[in-house]
Design a protein around this motif. Sequence first.
Motif, PDB file in Angstrom:
ATOM      1  N   MET A   7      41.418  49.633   2.980  1.00 48.30           N
ATOM      2  CA  MET A   7      41.333  50.285   4.287  1.00 48.30           C
ATOM      3  C   MET A   7      41.623  51.771   4.194  1.00 48.30           C
ATOM      4  O   MET A   7      40.999  52.577   4.884  1.00 48.30           O
ATOM      5  N   GLU A   8      42.580  52.159   3.348  1.00 51.26           N
ATOM      6  CA  GLU A   8      42.868  53.583   3.178  1.00 51.26           C
ATOM      7  C   GLU A   8      41.673  54.304   2.554  1.00 51.26           C
ATOM      8  O   GLU A   8      41.331  55.410   2.967  1.00 51.26           O
ATOM      9  N   LYS A   9      41.031  53.686   1.570  1.00 52.56           N
ATOM     10  CA  LYS A   9      39.841  54.284   0.965  1.00 52.56           C
ATOM     11  C   LYS A   9      38.721  54.400   1.991  1.00 52.56           C
ATOM     12  O   LYS A   9      38.021  55.414   2.051  1.00 52.56           O
ATOM     13  N   LEU A  10      38.529  53.377   2.810  1.00 48.60           N
ATOM     14  CA  LEU A  10      37.500  53.396   3.838  1.00 48.60           C
ATOM     15  C   LEU A  10      37.782  54.492   4.861  1.00 48.60           C
ATOM     16  O   LEU A  10      36.856  55.189   5.306  1.00 48.60           O
ATOM     17  N   GLN A  11      39.044  54.656   5.221  1.00 45.19           N
ATOM     18  CA  GLN A  11      39.404  55.699   6.181  1.00 45.19           C
ATOM     19  C   GLN A  11      39.073  57.088   5.623  1.00 45.19           C
ATOM     20  O   GLN A  11      38.516  57.928   6.335  1.00 45.19           O
ATOM     21  N   VAL A  12      39.361  57.320   4.354  1.00 43.85           N
ATOM     22  CA  VAL A  12      39.040  58.607   3.733  1.00 43.85           C
ATOM     23  C   VAL A  12      37.535  58.812   3.712  1.00 43.85           C
ATOM     24  O   VAL A  12      37.034  59.900   4.022  1.00 43.85           O
ATOM     25  N   LEU A  13      36.777  57.764   3.367  1.00 44.33           N
ATOM     26  CA  LEU A  13      35.321  57.883   3.343  1.00 44.33           C
ATOM     27  C   LEU A  13      34.749  58.170   4.727  1.00 44.33           C
ATOM     28  O   LEU A  13      33.827  58.983   4.869  1.00 44.33           O
ATOM     29  N   MET A  14      35.287  57.515   5.748  1.00 41.30           N
ATOM     30  CA  MET A  14      34.813  57.752   7.111  1.00 41.30           C
ATOM     31  C   MET A  14      35.131  59.176   7.552  1.00 41.30           C
ATOM     32  O   MET A  14      34.333  59.809   8.238  1.00 41.30           O
ATOM     33  N   GLN A  15      36.290  59.706   7.169  1.00 44.50           N
ATOM     34  CA  GLN A  15      36.632  61.084   7.507  1.00 44.50           C
ATOM     35  C   GLN A  15      35.685  62.055   6.814  1.00 44.50           C
ATOM     36  O   GLN A  15      35.237  63.029   7.419  1.00 44.50           O
ATOM     37  N   LEU A  16      35.371  61.797   5.546  1.00 44.37           N
ATOM     38  CA  LEU A  16      34.434  62.655   4.823  1.00 44.37           C
ATOM     39  C   LEU A  16      33.038  62.591   5.437  1.00 44.37           C
ATOM     40  O   LEU A  16      32.358  63.610   5.555  1.00 44.37           O
ATOM     41  N   LYS A  17      32.627  61.393   5.845  1.00 41.61           N
ATOM     42  CA  LYS A  17      31.313  61.237   6.465  1.00 41.61           C
ATOM     43  C   LYS A  17      31.250  62.000   7.786  1.00 41.61           C
ATOM     44  O   LYS A  17      30.262  62.676   8.085  1.00 41.61           O
TER      45      LYS A  17
END
Length: 114
Positions: free
Chosen positions: A87-97
């Motif tokens: 979930m932390e990795k997904l959150q970082v990816l969503m912020q970058l997107k």
Amino acid sequence: MKKTVFVCMVLVAVVFAACKSTKTGDEQVYSPFDSTSLDSTVNPGDDFFAWVNNKWLESNPIPADKASFGSFHMLDDNSLTTLRISMEKLQVLMQLKALTRKKWVTFGLVVWIP
């Protein structure tokens, strides 16, 4: 009838021959009873539970923050850790997107505004 009995006997002999154990020197012998795990400081007549389980209880303590602990608790802890990291990795990816999308929108406005 005699032929059937003979065939059955041959099949039984083949099965037993196939199950023959070929033991090499590298193999360890499995013993269902391990006498080294018994606590020799306790008399089994006085406290059989302690005699059998003391060494295991000393080497496998229950964590202070848990009332009980076992393989399913370890599985649950590992699953929750893996889920948290994902979930932390997904959150970082969503912020970058989202940041990348904002940059493209800004670039598009700058390019297309006369």
